[in-house]
Design a protein around this motif. Structure first.
Motif, PDB file in Angstrom:
ATOM      1  N   VAL A   1      -0.016   6.729  -2.666  1.00  0.00           N
ATOM      2  CA  VAL A   1       0.339   7.247  -3.904  1.00  0.00           C
ATOM      3  C   VAL A   1       0.395   6.291  -4.879  1.00  0.00           C
ATOM      4  CG1 VAL A   1       2.480   8.147  -5.253  1.00  0.00           C
ATOM      5  CG2 VAL A   1       2.259   8.548  -2.570  1.00  0.00           C
ATOM      6  N   ILE A   2       0.556   4.977  -4.790  1.00  0.00           N
ATOM      7  CA  ILE A   2       0.148   4.105  -5.614  1.00  0.00           C
ATOM      8  C   ILE A   2      -1.250   3.840  -6.213  1.00  0.00           C
ATOM      9  CG2 ILE A   2       0.478   1.648  -6.440  1.00  0.00           C
ATOM     10  CD1 ILE A   2       3.170   1.530  -4.531  1.00  0.00           C
ATOM     11  N   ARG A   3      -2.037   3.904  -5.248  1.00  0.00           N
ATOM     12  CA  ARG A   3      -3.491   3.782  -5.378  1.00  0.00           C
ATOM     13  C   ARG A   3      -4.334   4.781  -6.066  1.00  0.00           C
ATOM     14  NH1 ARG A   3      -3.748   1.957  -0.013  1.00  0.00           N
ATOM     15  NH2 ARG A   3      -4.269   4.041   0.678  1.00  0.00           N
ATOM     16  N   THR A   4      -3.652   6.215  -5.904  1.00  0.00           N
ATOM     17  CA  THR A   4      -4.192   7.458  -6.515  1.00  0.00           C
ATOM     18  C   THR A   4      -3.631   7.472  -8.079  1.00  0.00           C
ATOM     19  OG1 THR A   4      -2.342   8.658  -5.622  1.00  0.00           O
ATOM     20  CG2 THR A   4      -4.518   8.667  -4.634  1.00  0.00           C
ATOM     21  N   GLN A   5      -2.371   6.715  -8.268  1.00  0.00           N
ATOM     22  CA  GLN A   5      -1.823   6.979  -9.549  1.00  0.00           C
ATOM     23  C   GLN A   5      -2.709   5.888 -10.595  1.00  0.00           C
ATOM     24  OE1 GLN A   5       2.282   5.572  -8.780  1.00  0.00           O
ATOM     25  NE2 GLN A   5       2.758   8.051  -8.468  1.00  0.00           N
ATOM     26  N   ASN A   6      -3.194   4.760  -9.766  1.00  0.00           N
ATOM     27  CA  ASN A   6      -3.942   3.762 -10.467  1.00  0.00           C
ATOM     28  C   ASN A   6      -5.344   4.322 -10.889  1.00  0.00           C
ATOM     29  OD1 ASN A   6      -1.994   1.775 -10.656  1.00  0.00           O
ATOM     30  ND2 ASN A   6      -2.556   0.996  -8.515  1.00  0.00           N
TER      31      ASN A   6
END
Length: 249
Positions: free
Chosen positions: A208-213
């Motif tokens: 989730v953090i990677r895709t938000q970035n």
């Protein structure tokens, strides 16, 4: 509409048409191409002016005042016969031999180029070719910017879809952990099952953090292409109808 609802204050939400319109007006490459066309137009006017008649008109005004003669004869005028009349009626020798002089002059000239071994004609032809090149350059940059902006726009939508998938995966793993926990309380699952479900949930959260970035980077790329000072977001859908391939012409 979800993009409008989730966008914080100060973020400009754009559709694809709005993004393309802003890019056509503000993109740095397009602006450089437009300024190059303006420079070519200025060179054309400059070279064309060199072949036209050029006129010059000059005027001057000069005022001089010389009172040395009046001072030279001042004693003579004061020592004259008092009966001959007042000094006011006597002539002023300074005005006769010197005094103030006003000189006004003017001149007008015309210059015309007759023969320059083809220099002026070649410069005008080169400027006209520059017009054609600048038009094609603006067209090329606008097409490239439209392609890049469209790609960046859909990259934001695709990245947002990846965020949705990652968040759904986390929610599914959380439901799985809750289900295994209840099954352990009921005696149908072991502590190992609960631990494995918790590890799966923790392993899904970094995605989730990677895709938000990825979404943030895609939005910044779009903002760079638009030359927009404030943050931007997009509004649209990834669904696109399949169109027929255009002809070569």
């Amino acid at each position: 509409k979800a993009a409008t609802a989730q966008a914080p204050a100060g973020v400009k939400v754009l559709t694809l048409e709005q993004a393309l319109a802003i890019a056509a007006a503000q993109n740095r490459d397009v602006q450089k191409a437009i300024e190059y066309k303006n420079w070519v137009q200025g060179k054309y006017v400059e070279e064309r002016a060199a072949a036209l008649p050029q006129g010059t008109f000059t005027t001057s005004f000069t005022r001089t005042f010389d009172d040395t003669t009046g001072k030279l004869f001042s004693g003579f005028m004061e020592g004259g016969d008092s009966g001959s009349g007042s000094s006011e009626d006597s002539p002023n020798l300074g005005e006769i031999f010197g005094g103030r002089q006003d000189v006004v002059s003017g001149s007008f000239g015309v210059r015309q180029v007759l023969f320059t071994w083809g220099q002026v004609g070649a410069a005008i032809r080169a400027a006209k070719l520059g017009f054609e090149f600048s038009d094609q350059q603006i067209r090329r940059f606008r097409q490239a910017v439209a392609k890049d902006v469209s790609g960046a726009f859909y990259n934001v939508l695709a990245a947002r879809e990846l965020v949705r998938i990652a968040e759904e995966n986390v929610a599914q793993r959380a439901r799985r952990l809750d289900e295994v926990t209840r099954r352990r309380e009921a005696g149908t699952a072991t502590d190992y099952d609960v631990l494995a479900a918790r590890v799966e949930l923790d392993s899904a959260k970094p995605a989730v953090i990677r895709t938000q970035n990825v979404v943030r980077a895609a939005r910044e790329q779009l903002r760079f292409l638009l030359a927009e000072p404030q943050e931007v977001d997009v509004e649209g859908a990834l669904a696109a109808p399949v169109e027929s391939v255009p002809d070569y012409d």
